[in-house]
Design a protein around this motif. Structure first.
Motif, PDB file in Angstrom:
ATOM      1  N   GLN A  74       0.843  -1.192   0.000  1.00 45.28           N
ATOM      2  CA  GLN A  74       0.000   0.000   0.000  1.00 45.28           C
ATOM      3  C   GLN A  74       0.880   1.244   0.000  1.00 45.28           C
ATOM      4  OE1 GLN A  74      -2.554   1.382   3.413  1.00 45.28           O
ATOM      5  NE2 GLN A  74      -4.165   0.854   1.945  1.00 45.28           N
ATOM      6  N   GLY A  75       0.582   2.135  -0.924  1.00 44.87           N
ATOM      7  CA  GLY A  75       1.310   3.387  -1.032  1.00 44.87           C
ATOM      8  C   GLY A  75       0.345   4.552  -1.090  1.00 44.87           C
ATOM      9  N   VAL A  76       0.882   5.713  -1.404  1.00 50.92           N
ATOM     10  CA  VAL A  76       0.073   6.925  -1.518  1.00 50.92           C
ATOM     11  C   VAL A  76       0.242   7.469  -2.925  1.00 50.92           C
ATOM     12  CG1 VAL A  76      -0.268   9.279  -0.679  1.00 50.92           C
ATOM     13  CG2 VAL A  76       0.273   7.442   0.924  1.00 50.92           C
ATOM     14  N   GLU A  77      -0.864   7.864  -3.519  1.00 52.47           N
ATOM     15  CA  GLU A  77      -0.876   8.425  -4.865  1.00 52.47           C
ATOM     16  C   GLU A  77      -1.455   9.833  -4.781  1.00 52.47           C
ATOM     17  OE1 GLU A  77      -1.890   5.806  -8.423  1.00 52.47           O
ATOM     18  OE2 GLU A  77      -3.741   6.915  -8.073  1.00 52.47           O
ATOM     19  N   THR A  78      -0.880  10.762  -5.525  1.00 57.00           N
ATOM     20  CA  THR A  78      -1.358  12.146  -5.553  1.00 57.00           C
ATOM     21  C   THR A  78      -1.934  12.436  -6.931  1.00 57.00           C
ATOM     22  OG1 THR A  78       0.403  12.759  -4.016  1.00 57.00           O
ATOM     23  CG2 THR A  78      -0.696  14.549  -5.187  1.00 57.00           C
ATOM     24  N   ASP A  79      -3.148  13.034  -6.977  1.00 56.97           N
ATOM     25  CA  ASP A  79      -3.755  13.362  -8.267  1.00 56.97           C
ATOM     26  C   ASP A  79      -3.402  14.791  -8.682  1.00 56.97           C
ATOM     27  OD1 ASP A  79      -5.512  15.153  -6.981  1.00 56.97           O
ATOM     28  OD2 ASP A  79      -7.242  13.825  -7.111  1.00 56.97           O
ATOM     29  N   HIS A  80      -3.937  15.244  -9.814  1.00 60.58           N
ATOM     30  CA  HIS A  80      -3.574  16.568 -10.343  1.00 60.58           C
ATOM     31  C   HIS A  80      -4.129  17.728  -9.512  1.00 60.58           C
ATOM     32  CE1 HIS A  80      -7.493  15.807 -12.132  1.00 60.58           C
ATOM     33  NE2 HIS A  80      -7.594  17.100 -12.335  1.00 60.58           N
ATOM     34  N   HIS A  81      -5.022  17.446  -8.559  1.00 63.68           N
ATOM     35  CA  HIS A  81      -5.521  18.470  -7.648  1.00 63.68           C
ATOM     36  C   HIS A  81      -4.700  18.505  -6.352  1.00 63.68           C
ATOM     37  CE1 HIS A  81      -9.063  19.436 -10.006  1.00 63.68           C
ATOM     38  NE2 HIS A  81      -9.377  18.161 -10.074  1.00 63.68           N
ATOM     39  N   GLY A  82      -3.736  17.583  -6.223  1.00 58.02           N
ATOM     40  CA  GLY A  82      -2.931  17.505  -5.014  1.00 58.02           C
ATOM     41  C   GLY A  82      -3.538  16.606  -3.945  1.00 58.02           C
ATOM     42  N   LYS A  83      -4.668  15.970  -4.255  1.00 56.23           N
ATOM     43  CA  LYS A  83      -5.329  15.057  -3.302  1.00 56.23           C
ATOM     44  C   LYS A  83      -4.541  13.757  -3.220  1.00 56.23           C
ATOM     45  CE  LYS A  83      -9.388  13.211  -1.495  1.00 56.23           C
ATOM     46  NZ  LYS A  83      -9.241  13.144  -0.087  1.00 56.23           N
ATOM     47  N   LYS A  84      -4.270  13.314  -1.994  1.00 62.70           N
ATOM     48  CA  LYS A  84      -3.525  12.079  -1.763  1.00 62.70           C
ATOM     49  C   LYS A  84      -4.494  10.963  -1.381  1.00 62.70           C
ATOM     50  CE  LYS A  84       0.625  14.491  -0.221  1.00 62.70           C
ATOM     51  NZ  LYS A  84       1.484  14.211  -1.336  1.00 62.70           N
ATOM     52  N   ARG A  85      -4.227   9.768  -1.928  1.00 60.66           N
ATOM     53  CA  ARG A  85      -5.062   8.603  -1.640  1.00 60.66           C
ATOM     54  C   ARG A  85      -4.192   7.382  -1.419  1.00 60.66           C
ATOM     55  NH1 ARG A  85      -7.416  11.187  -5.942  1.00 60.66           N
ATOM     56  NH2 ARG A  85      -9.495  11.984  -5.505  1.00 60.66           N
ATOM     57  N   LYS A  86      -4.609   6.508  -0.506  1.00 60.23           N
ATOM     58  CA  LYS A  86      -3.944   5.218  -0.336  1.00 60.23           C
ATOM     59  C   LYS A  86      -4.363   4.313  -1.482  1.00 60.23           C
ATOM     60  CE  LYS A  86      -3.580   5.478   4.652  1.00 60.23           C
ATOM     61  NZ  LYS A  86      -3.978   4.885   5.931  1.00 60.23           N
ATOM     62  N   VAL A  87      -3.386   3.556  -2.002  1.00 58.41           N
ATOM     63  CA  VAL A  87      -3.653   2.650  -3.117  1.00 58.41           C
ATOM     64  C   VAL A  87      -2.680   1.482  -3.051  1.00 58.41           C
ATOM     65  CG1 VAL A  87      -2.140   3.930  -4.697  1.00 58.41           C
ATOM     66  CG2 VAL A  87      -3.962   2.472  -5.631  1.00 58.41           C
ATOM     67  N   THR A  88      -3.159   0.332  -3.493  1.00 59.48           N
ATOM     68  CA  THR A  88      -2.297  -0.837  -3.643  1.00 59.48           C
ATOM     69  C   THR A  88      -2.418  -1.326  -5.073  1.00 59.48           C
ATOM     70  OG1 THR A  88      -2.638  -1.471  -1.340  1.00 59.48           O
ATOM     71  CG2 THR A  88      -1.765  -3.171  -2.819  1.00 59.48           C
ATOM     72  N   TYR A  89      -1.272  -1.418  -5.763  1.00 63.49           N
ATOM     73  CA  TYR A  89      -1.223  -1.953  -7.123  1.00 63.49           C
ATOM     74  C   TYR A  89      -0.753  -3.400  -7.056  1.00 63.49           C
ATOM     75  CZ  TYR A  89      -1.783   2.613  -9.326  1.00 63.49           C
ATOM     76  OH  TYR A  89      -2.277   3.811  -9.747  1.00 63.49           O
TER      77      TYR A  89
END
Length: 140
Positions: A74-89
């Motif tokens: 599980q890591g953290v991904e940042t979108d183009h608005h700067g919002k961070k989300r936990k995600v697992t690929y």
């Protein structure tokens, strides 16, 4: 054949979507104006990989987004608005799967599954809460 993330390098454009795609994007918090831009935009994508760690860099709406994740962690991904989300690929056969356990901060679960249809076509299946749909992108 297993999914090769580096094969995603290049410019992509959304070519076709399910009937539920606009509703899915709205549920994910994408405003209609932004969705309209997405539907006509080309997305330049650069992928690099070292072992199980993948870095994706994309330009979208005047912002460069760069995220690095390791498969199965599980890591953290940042979108183009700067919002961070936990995600697992993870890799599942010929697919790249991303699971967001709390996409919007209110418990919305999102699962995306990307696979190549051919060298120039990628399909993304989306499960967003109780909605299901898909989008197909073509290499430009």
């Amino acid at each position: 054949m297993p999914f090769d993330a580096t094969k995603m390098c290049g410019k992509w454009k959304i070519a076709d979507t399910s009937d539920s795609f606009a509703q899915i994007m709205a549920k994910m918090g994408v405003p209609k104006e932004e969705l309209d831009i997405m539907m006509g935009a080309e997305f330049p994508l650069n992928i690099s990989q070292s072992g199980d760690t993948v870095t994706a860099k994309m330009d979208f709406m005047g912002t460069t987004i760069e995220n690095t994740n390791t498969y199965g962690v599980q890591g953290v991904e940042t979108d183009h608005h700067g919002k961070k989300r936990k995600v697992t690929y993870t890799l599942e056969g010929d697919s790249l799967v991303a699971v967001y356990p709390d996409y919007d901060g209110s418990g919305l679960q999102v699962r995306t599954c990307r696979r190549f249809v051919d060298d120039n076509t990628m399909r993304e299946d989306l499960n967003v809460g109780d909605l299901e749909g898909w989008a197909t992108s073509k290499r430009c």
